[in-house]
Design an enzyme around this catalytic site. Structure first.
Site, PDB file in Angstrom:
ATOM      1  N   SER A 203     -40.732  31.624  21.727  1.00 37.31           N
ATOM      2  CA  SER A 203     -40.223  30.379  22.721  1.00 37.31           C
ATOM      3  C   SER A 203     -41.028  29.926  23.369  1.00 37.31           C
ATOM      4  O   SER A 203     -42.083  30.159  23.829  1.00 37.31           O
ATOM      5  CB  SER A 203     -39.014  31.249  23.279  1.00 37.31           C
ATOM      6  OG  SER A 203     -39.468  32.385  24.166  1.00 37.31           O
ATOM      7  N   CYS A 204     -40.758  28.910  24.057  1.00 35.43           N
ATOM      8  CA  CYS A 204     -41.495  28.015  25.004  1.00 35.43           C
ATOM      9  C   CYS A 204     -42.246  28.870  26.088  1.00 35.43           C
ATOM     10  O   CYS A 204     -41.465  29.763  26.892  1.00 35.43           O
ATOM     11  CB  CYS A 204     -40.671  26.905  25.692  1.00 35.43           C
ATOM     12  SG  CYS A 204     -41.475  25.811  27.085  1.00 35.43           S
ATOM     13  N   PRO A 205     -43.395  28.696  26.190  1.00 28.80           N
ATOM     14  CA  PRO A 205     -44.209  27.701  26.012  1.00 28.80           C
ATOM     15  C   PRO A 205     -45.351  28.123  24.660  1.00 28.80           C
ATOM     16  O   PRO A 205     -46.055  27.311  24.576  1.00 28.80           O
ATOM     17  CB  PRO A 205     -45.095  27.284  27.313  1.00 28.80           C
ATOM     18  CG  PRO A 205     -45.410  28.702  27.668  1.00 28.80           C
ATOM     19  CD  PRO A 205     -43.969  29.347  27.775  1.00 28.80           C
TER      20      PRO A 205
END
Length: 81
Positions: A17-19
């Site tokens: 997941s981000c980032p």
């Protein structure tokens, strides 16, 4: 798949997941030569805007295409310098 470009390398960041998709894509594209294309496979829907924003705000790379599949988001980024 578009015939306008050839994929040089595929980066699988599914589950990240981000980032992390952007962080890993930056590391991978740094290893490519000018004109080569990195395919990024992600499952994070936020990667669509994250990678678009990264590519448009970074000199030396170009977002060639993005595809939204059922479970996987595909991003194609070309190194331009």
């Amino acid at each position: 798949m578009s015939a306008e470009f050839d994929i040089t390398e595929t980066l699988d960041v599914k589950g990240a997941s981000c980032p992390m998709p952007v962080v890993k894509a930056k590391s991978a594209i740094d290893e490519l030569s000018e004109g080569e294309v990195l395919e990024v496979l992600a499952t994070d829907s936020g990667s669509m805007s994250d990678i678009d924003g990264w590519a448009s705000g970074t000199e030396g790379i170009e977002l060639v295409n993005q595809e939204e599949g059922d479970d996987v988001f595909k991003h194609y980024v070309r190194k331009t310098e």
